[in-house]
Design a protein around this motif. Structure first.
Motif, short mmCIF file in Angstrom:
data_model
loop_
_atom_site.label_atom_id
_atom_site.label_comp_id
_atom_site.label_asym_id
_atom_site.label_seq_id
_atom_site.Cartn_x
_atom_site.Cartn_y
_atom_site.Cartn_z
N GLN A 41 2.94 -8.33 1.68
CA GLN A 41 3.81 -8.93 0.94
C GLN A 41 3.35 -10.23 0.44
OE1 GLN A 41 7.26 -8.22 -0.26
NE2 GLN A 41 6.72 -10.10 -1.33
N GLN A 42 2.54 -10.87 1.16
CA GLN A 42 1.70 -12.10 0.93
C GLN A 42 0.72 -11.76 -0.61
OE1 GLN A 42 -0.31 -14.28 3.83
NE2 GLN A 42 -0.90 -15.82 2.50
N SER A 43 -0.11 -10.70 -0.20
CA SER A 43 -0.76 -10.18 -1.35
C SER A 43 -0.25 -10.11 -2.69
CB SER A 43 -1.64 -9.12 -0.72
OG SER A 43 -2.71 -8.64 -1.87
N ALA A 44 0.96 -9.09 -2.64
CA ALA A 44 1.59 -8.88 -3.73
C ALA A 44 2.24 -10.17 -4.22
CB ALA A 44 2.81 -8.05 -3.47
N ALA A 45 2.72 -11.20 -3.48
CA ALA A 45 3.44 -12.45 -4.01
C ALA A 45 2.60 -13.09 -4.78
CB ALA A 45 3.96 -13.14 -2.73
N GLY A 46 1.15 -13.13 -4.36
CA GLY A 46 0.19 -14.03 -5.10
C GLY A 46 0.12 -13.60 -6.49
N GLN A 47 0.46 -12.39 -6.87
CA GLN A 47 0.31 -11.92 -8.25
C GLN A 47 1.67 -11.74 -8.84
OE1 GLN A 47 -2.79 -8.80 -9.44
NE2 GLN A 47 -3.16 -8.60 -7.03
N ASP B 181 -0.30 8.28 12.51
CA ASP B 181 -1.50 7.31 12.28
C ASP B 181 -2.18 7.58 10.86
OD1 ASP B 181 -0.85 6.00 14.59
OD2 ASP B 181 -2.39 7.35 15.59
N LYS B 182 -2.17 8.90 10.58
CA LYS B 182 -2.75 9.36 9.35
C LYS B 182 -1.90 8.68 8.19
CE LYS B 182 -5.61 13.43 10.64
NZ LYS B 182 -5.55 13.29 12.00
N LEU B 183 -0.65 9.11 8.32
CA LEU B 183 0.26 8.52 7.34
C LEU B 183 0.10 7.12 6.79
CD1 LEU B 183 2.34 9.82 5.05
CD2 LEU B 183 3.85 9.51 7.00
N ILE B 184 0.17 6.14 7.94
CA ILE B 184 0.11 4.80 7.89
C ILE B 184 -1.38 4.56 7.11
CG2 ILE B 184 -0.63 2.85 9.20
CD1 ILE B 184 1.50 3.85 11.35
N GLU B 185 -2.40 5.29 7.40
CA GLU B 185 -3.53 4.88 6.63
C GLU B 185 -3.50 5.26 5.41
OE1 GLU B 185 -7.61 3.54 7.67
OE2 GLU B 185 -5.69 3.45 8.84
N ILE B 186 -3.01 6.32 5.00
CA ILE B 186 -2.84 6.92 3.73
C ILE B 186 -2.00 5.92 2.84
CG2 ILE B 186 -1.59 8.35 2.01
CD1 ILE B 186 -2.42 10.63 4.24
N LEU B 187 -0.88 5.32 3.58
CA LEU B 187 -0.09 4.29 2.89
C LEU B 187 -0.83 3.14 2.70
CD1 LEU B 187 3.64 5.02 4.42
CD2 LEU B 187 3.07 5.05 1.80
N LYS B 188 -1.38 2.57 3.57
CA LYS B 188 -2.02 1.21 3.48
C LYS B 188 -3.20 1.17 2.43
CE LYS B 188 -5.52 0.25 6.24
NZ LYS B 188 -6.27 0.06 7.48
N ASN B 189 -3.92 2.14 2.33
CA ASN B 189 -4.84 2.46 1.21
C ASN B 189 -4.31 2.42 -0.17
OD1 ASN B 189 -7.93 2.36 2.43
ND2 ASN B 189 -6.50 3.82 3.71
N LEU B 190 -3.27 3.15 -0.28
CA LEU B 190 -2.78 3.50 -1.67
C LEU B 190 -1.93 2.33 -2.18
CD1 LEU B 190 -1.34 7.16 -1.57
CD2 LEU B 190 -3.44 6.21 -2.69
N ILE B 191 -1.20 1.57 -1.34
CA ILE B 191 -0.40 0.46 -1.63
C ILE B 191 -1.36 -0.66 -1.93
CG2 ILE B 191 1.36 -1.17 -0.92
CD1 ILE B 191 2.63 1.08 0.80
N SER B 192 -2.50 -0.79 -1.09
CA SER B 192 -3.24 -1.91 -1.24
C SER B 192 -4.02 -1.92 -2.60
CB SER B 192 -4.38 -1.60 -0.21
OG SER B 192 -5.40 -2.92 -0.23
N ASN B 193 -4.49 -0.82 -3.02
CA ASN B 193 -4.75 -0.43 -4.18
C ASN B 193 -4.06 -0.57 -5.29
OD1 ASN B 193 -7.52 0.27 -3.39
ND2 ASN B 193 -7.70 2.30 -4.14
N ALA B 194 -2.88 -0.33 -5.32
CA ALA B 194 -1.94 -0.55 -6.19
C ALA B 194 -1.55 -2.10 -6.52
CB ALA B 194 -0.70 0.10 -5.95
N ILE B 195 -1.77 -2.65 -5.33
CA ILE B 195 -1.40 -4.11 -5.59
C ILE B 195 -2.72 -4.81 -6.31
CG2 ILE B 195 -1.28 -6.28 -4.43
CD1 ILE B 195 0.50 -5.04 -2.28
N LYS B 196 -3.99 -4.37 -5.84
CA LYS B 196 -5.19 -5.14 -5.95
C LYS B 196 -5.50 -4.86 -7.51
CE LYS B 196 -8.22 -4.34 -3.09
NZ LYS B 196 -9.21 -3.55 -2.14
N TYR B 197 -5.24 -3.68 -8.15
CA TYR B 197 -5.51 -3.20 -9.48
C TYR B 197 -4.33 -3.41 -10.27
CZ TYR B 197 -9.64 -1.56 -7.73
OH TYR B 197 -11.09 -1.38 -6.85
N ASN B 198 -3.31 -3.97 -9.76
CA ASN B 198 -2.11 -4.05 -10.65
C ASN B 198 -2.20 -5.54 -11.58
OD1 ASN B 198 0.70 -3.95 -11.73
ND2 ASN B 198 0.99 -3.24 -9.59
N GLN B 199 -1.37 -5.91 -12.41
CA GLN B 199 -1.42 -7.08 -13.22
C GLN B 199 -0.21 -7.90 -13.10
OE1 GLN B 199 -2.13 -5.82 -17.59
NE2 GLN B 199 -1.50 -3.89 -16.99
N PRO B 200 -0.46 -9.17 -13.31
CA PRO B 200 0.56 -10.35 -12.79
C PRO B 200 2.16 -10.03 -13.24
CG PRO B 200 -1.41 -11.21 -13.70
CD PRO B 200 -1.50 -9.99 -14.07
#
Length: 227
Positions: free
Chosen positions: A87-93, A112-131
């Motif tokens: 949430q904090q990372s998303a709020a920053g943008q 555990d595998k599903l958490i890892e998948i979600l973590k990486n996909l959501i993290s990328n979606a935030i990181k490569y998003n636009q404000p």
């Protein structure tokens, strides 16, 4: 492991070099001290991320021969948990996080595998998003399979890069993105390894300046507990 060694060496070399320069006298200039400490901090964080992702890849590879640990997972809750972490990372943008998964959707999966998948996909979606963009997680299920989709309204990926983004350590050229984004180049590679271990498939759709959607499809035959 050759690529891993090279990637790990880069931040280590930077940290050592800037630390040595500071000790040689650059620390006496307050402006230089602040600048170099900032670089050391960023490279240290990058090194931490690299080590974490390399260990994840190694762990996944060592577990591929093991039987999946299937449990009943309330998917919407799992998505909410990952949203809370990021949430904090998303709020920053000023990025809106949307959980479009049915609140009652229950699947049999390796949690555990599903958490890892979600973590990486959501993290990328935030990181490569636009404000002021959006990250949306949705879910569909049929008798044969279930599909988890993470879509963003980000910078998108060129057609040429789309064929390579699941390679280890591959990062899209920032000069083509016109947006500098830090990363290890292992997030989607980790997802690919996990999905393969679950006998599933990944489908990516992207358009430059519009956004990216990554769908993970897992066969229901995978989600049958051992008896």
């Amino acid at each position: 492991m050759t690529n891993a060694s090279h990637e790990l060496k880069t931040p280590v070399t930077a940290i050592t070099g800037f630390a040595e320069t500071l000790l040689a006298g650059a620390k006496d200039d307050p402006e230089t001290l602040t600048k170099f400490l900032g670089i050391i901090q960023r490279e240290g964080a990058r090194l931490t991320d690299l080590i974490t992702d390399v260990l994840s890849i190694s762990r996944i590879e060592s577990q591929t021969v093991a039987a999946p640990k299937l449990t009943k997972v309330l998917l919407a809750d799992l998505v909410d948990e990952q949203f809370e972490v990021m949430q904090q990372s998303a709020a920053g943008q000023s990025i809106e996080l949307v959980n479009a998964v049915d609140q009652h959707a229950v699947i049999l999966a390796d949690r555990d595998k599903l958490i890892e998948i979600l973590k990486n996909l959501i993290s990328n979606a935030i990181k490569y998003n636009q404000p002021n963009g959006q990250v949306r997680v949705s879910y569909q299920q049929t008798a044969a399979q279930w599909t988890l989709t993470v879509a963003d309204t980000g910078i998108g990926i060129s057609q040429a890069d789309q064929t390579r983004v699941f390679e280890r350590f591959y990062r899209v050229d920032s000069s083509r993105n016109k947006q500098v984004v830090t990363g290890t180049g292992l997030g989607l590679a980790i997802v690919a390894e996990l999905v393969a271990a679950m006998k599933g498939q990944i489908h990516l759709e992207s358009q430059r300046g519009v956004g990216t959607s990554v769908a993970v499809t897992i066969p229901q035959s995978h989600a049958t507990p051992d008896r």
